[in-house]
Design a protein around this motif. Structure first.
Motif, short mmCIF file in Angstrom:
data_model
loop_
_atom_site.label_atom_id
_atom_site.label_comp_id
_atom_site.label_asym_id
_atom_site.label_seq_id
_atom_site.Cartn_x
_atom_site.Cartn_y
_atom_site.Cartn_z
N ASP A 231 0.82 -1.22 0.00
CA ASP A 231 0.00 0.00 0.00
C ASP A 231 0.85 1.27 0.00
OD1 ASP A 231 -2.45 1.07 -0.36
OD2 ASP A 231 -3.22 0.65 1.64
N LEU A 232 2.01 1.22 -0.64
CA LEU A 232 2.81 2.42 -0.80
C LEU A 232 2.17 3.35 -1.82
CD1 LEU A 232 6.38 0.85 -1.02
CD2 LEU A 232 5.46 2.15 0.91
N ALA A 233 2.53 4.62 -1.77
CA ALA A 233 2.09 5.57 -2.79
C ALA A 233 2.67 5.16 -4.14
CB ALA A 233 2.55 6.97 -2.41
N PRO A 234 2.00 5.49 -5.24
CA PRO A 234 2.46 5.04 -6.57
C PRO A 234 3.93 5.37 -6.87
CG PRO A 234 0.25 5.90 -6.75
CD PRO A 234 0.69 6.17 -5.33
N HIS A 235 4.40 6.57 -6.52
CA HIS A 235 5.80 6.89 -6.84
C HIS A 235 6.76 6.07 -5.99
CE1 HIS A 235 4.92 9.46 -3.41
NE2 HIS A 235 6.20 9.74 -3.26
N ARG A 236 6.34 5.69 -4.79
CA ARG A 236 7.18 4.84 -3.95
C ARG A 236 7.17 3.39 -4.46
NH1 ARG A 236 8.98 7.37 0.55
NH2 ARG A 236 7.94 9.34 1.11
N VAL A 237 6.06 2.99 -5.04
CA VAL A 237 6.02 1.67 -5.68
C VAL A 237 7.03 1.60 -6.81
CG1 VAL A 237 4.60 0.09 -7.04
CG2 VAL A 237 3.61 1.20 -5.04
N LEU A 238 7.08 2.68 -7.60
CA LEU A 238 8.05 2.71 -8.70
C LEU A 238 9.49 2.68 -8.18
CD1 LEU A 238 6.47 5.29 -11.19
CD2 LEU A 238 6.45 2.79 -11.32
N ARG A 239 9.75 3.38 -7.10
CA ARG A 239 11.10 3.36 -6.52
C ARG A 239 11.51 1.94 -6.15
NH1 ARG A 239 11.07 8.21 -2.06
NH2 ARG A 239 10.45 9.90 -3.43
N GLN A 240 10.59 1.23 -5.48
CA GLN A 240 10.89 -0.14 -5.07
C GLN A 240 11.12 -1.03 -6.29
OE1 GLN A 240 11.34 -1.62 -2.19
NE2 GLN A 240 10.81 -0.01 -0.73
N LEU A 241 10.25 -0.92 -7.29
CA LEU A 241 10.40 -1.72 -8.50
C LEU A 241 11.72 -1.43 -9.19
CD1 LEU A 241 6.84 -1.51 -10.11
CD2 LEU A 241 7.90 -3.51 -9.08
N ASP A 242 12.10 -0.16 -9.25
CA ASP A 242 13.34 0.22 -9.90
C ASP A 242 14.54 -0.37 -9.17
OD1 ASP A 242 15.02 1.78 -11.72
OD2 ASP A 242 15.45 3.00 -9.96
N ALA A 243 14.54 -0.26 -7.84
CA ALA A 243 15.68 -0.76 -7.06
C ALA A 243 15.80 -2.27 -7.16
CB ALA A 243 15.53 -0.34 -5.60
N LEU A 244 14.68 -2.98 -7.05
CA LEU A 244 14.71 -4.43 -7.12
C LEU A 244 15.12 -4.92 -8.51
CD1 LEU A 244 11.43 -5.20 -5.11
CD2 LEU A 244 13.79 -5.67 -4.37
N SER A 245 14.66 -4.25 -9.54
CA SER A 245 14.97 -4.67 -10.91
C SER A 245 16.42 -4.34 -11.27
CB SER A 245 14.03 -3.98 -11.90
OG SER A 245 12.68 -4.31 -11.61
N ALA A 246 16.92 -3.21 -10.78
CA ALA A 246 18.29 -2.83 -11.08
C ALA A 246 19.28 -3.80 -10.45
CB ALA A 246 18.56 -1.41 -10.59
N ALA A 247 18.87 -4.48 -9.37
CA ALA A 247 19.76 -5.44 -8.72
C ALA A 247 19.96 -6.70 -9.55
CB ALA A 247 19.20 -5.81 -7.35
N ASP A 248 19.11 -6.91 -10.55
CA ASP A 248 19.22 -8.07 -11.43
C ASP A 248 19.81 -7.62 -12.77
OD1 ASP A 248 18.94 -10.28 -13.05
OD2 ASP A 248 16.86 -10.70 -12.49
N ASP A 249 21.08 -7.94 -13.00
CA ASP A 249 21.76 -7.47 -14.21
C ASP A 249 21.13 -7.98 -15.50
OD1 ASP A 249 23.56 -6.11 -12.65
OD2 ASP A 249 25.05 -7.73 -12.64
N SER A 250 20.43 -9.11 -15.41
CA SER A 250 19.84 -9.69 -16.62
C SER A 250 18.48 -9.09 -16.96
CB SER A 250 19.68 -11.21 -16.45
OG SER A 250 18.75 -11.51 -15.42
N ARG A 251 17.91 -8.29 -16.06
CA ARG A 251 16.57 -7.74 -16.26
C ARG A 251 16.60 -6.58 -17.25
NH1 ARG A 251 12.88 -7.96 -12.37
NH2 ARG A 251 13.76 -10.05 -12.11
N ARG A 252 15.73 -6.62 -18.23
CA ARG A 252 15.65 -5.54 -19.19
C ARG A 252 14.90 -4.35 -18.58
NH1 ARG A 252 14.41 -8.17 -25.11
NH2 ARG A 252 15.80 -9.95 -24.93
#
Length: 396
Positions: A239-260
């Motif tokens: 239930d994070l605010a939408p911009h905080r959801v994007l922050r989390q998604l960005d950080a988690l995805s950036a940790a995976d070098d294979s993720r486009r």
């Protein structure tokens, strides 16, 4: 013919085969090219027969004096020339209207599978060893292309099935929100992309609308799209605010070098308060249509695509009424080759809805008005509108 001359002729023919056989991913066209090459280069008639149901083969390509292929034939000795293990070539003689007919049957085998055979016939002399070897090379070349085409088709089918399964049933929004969606893949022979949409039920009658687009095409993009969608569900459940959801998604995805990287647009709709909160990660702006007038493109702050690790997302809260329909979409809906994106977006905003149009009607009008069936990329569209309040509305 001297051995050196035969080798030179074989090399020339092999070069021609490389240019003429396997120019497309269409199986029948490849078989026609194989038969055509054999006819133009080595024989008076050629045909490709594929293994069919029952005892009969299916002739899918034939060229030249095909009656030479169909006359009575008697196998002669040596009947089999084993050019390499598992690929024997059979030689025959037959009776034609004007004398003997010499035939060769070359098996069509790819990745251990017998597709059928290549038949070649001519009325003048038998086939020399270098000519038989050339037919064998062309046949194997065609089979290699067929194998590649079938593997590509299988990969495309898996990716398309995966993508259709993922976007066909987005999560269920709250009953206080009407939702309609559409997914249109690019043509049947094209590699699918990573377009997707989703709805997530939140507390207090709110719903999160999501549309995203993974960069690239093919099975890998579809798999990454599935990963982004799974992450989105997990993060949104906090239930994070939408911009905080994007922050989390960005950080988690950036940790995976294979993720486009992927673009993404979030809209948290709160019907009770009449507010929609928007946040964008490199995505095109949402459109809002009201009544029977033209649409409006909303000014939403745009951050970097997901997976870059840069962050810096912002949100904007705007009022929403029951007369408005929010439309989220991927770039395939509006972008056209050689056209400025502002021109493309203006075309979307200029669309006019008919009075009383439902949410599904709006999706139909948007896709029809922008000719989405002939788009140059995959198209995903998600539309939502507040449902008129009743005395018993669900809120959680």
């Amino acid at each position: 013919m001297p051995e050196s001359d035969g080798l030179e002729a074989r090399l020339r023919a092999m070069e021609e085969a490389l240019e003429q056989v396997g120019t497309s991913f269409v199986e029948r066209e490849t078989w026609r090219e194989l038969a055509g090459f054999a006819f133009r280069t080595l024989c008076d008639a050629a045909a490709v027969e594929l293994v069919g149901r029952g005892a009969r083969n299916e002739r899918v390509a034939a060229v030249g004096a095909t009656d030479l292929l169909d006359g009575p034939a008697t196998e002669i000795s040596p009947a089999v020339r084993a050019l390499d293990e598992g690929h024997p070539v059979h030689a025959y003689t037959g009776r034609g209207a004007e004398g003997p007919v010499h035939l060769v049957s070359v098996p069509l085998i790819g990745r251990g599978e017998l597709y059928g055979r290549l038949l070649a016939a001519r009325a003048r002399g038998g086939f020399r060893d270098h000519e038989t070897a050339t037919l064998h090379f062309a046949a194997r070349l065609a089979c290699m292309h067929i194998g590649h085409a079938r593997r590509q088709a299988t990969t495309e089918r898996i990716a398309l099935d995966l993508q259709r399964a993922l976007v066909a049933e987005p999560g269920r929004p709250h009953p206080n929100l009407e939702v309609a969606s559409r997914y249109l893949p690019l043509g049947a022979r094209a590699l699918v992309g990573g377009d997707w949409f989703e709805t997530v039920r939140l507390h207090f009658g709110r719903t999160l609308l999501v549309v995203g687009d993974v960069m690239g095409h093919g099975l890998e993009a579809a798999v990454d799209m599935n990963a982004y969608r799974s992450l989105l569900r997990d993060v949104a459940s906090t239930d994070l605010a939408p911009h905080r959801v994007l922050r989390q998604l960005d950080a988690l995805s950036a940790a995976d070098d294979s993720r486009r990287p992927a673009t993404c647009l979030l809209v948290r709709v709160d019907p009770a308060r009449g507010i929609a909160v928007y946040a964008s990660a490199g995505h095109l702006p949402p459109a809002v249509f009201s009544g029977d007038g033209p649409g409006e493109l909303l000014n939403v702050p745009v951050g970097p695509p997901l997976g870059t690790g840069v962050g810096g997302y912002e949100a904007v809260a705007l009022p929403i009424t029951a007369e408005q329909t929010i439309v989220l979409y991927t770039d395939g809906l509006v972008e056209r080759r050689g056209e400025d994106i502002d021109t493309s977006l203006a075309r979307l905003a200029a669309l006019r809805m008919t009075a009383g149009a439902g949410v599904s009607d709006v999706v139909d009008a948007v896709c029809g008005g922008l000719d989405a069936q002939h788009a140059e990329d995959d198209v995903a569209v998600l539309a939502a509108r507040l449902r008129p309040r009743t005395s018993h509305g669900a809120t959680d």
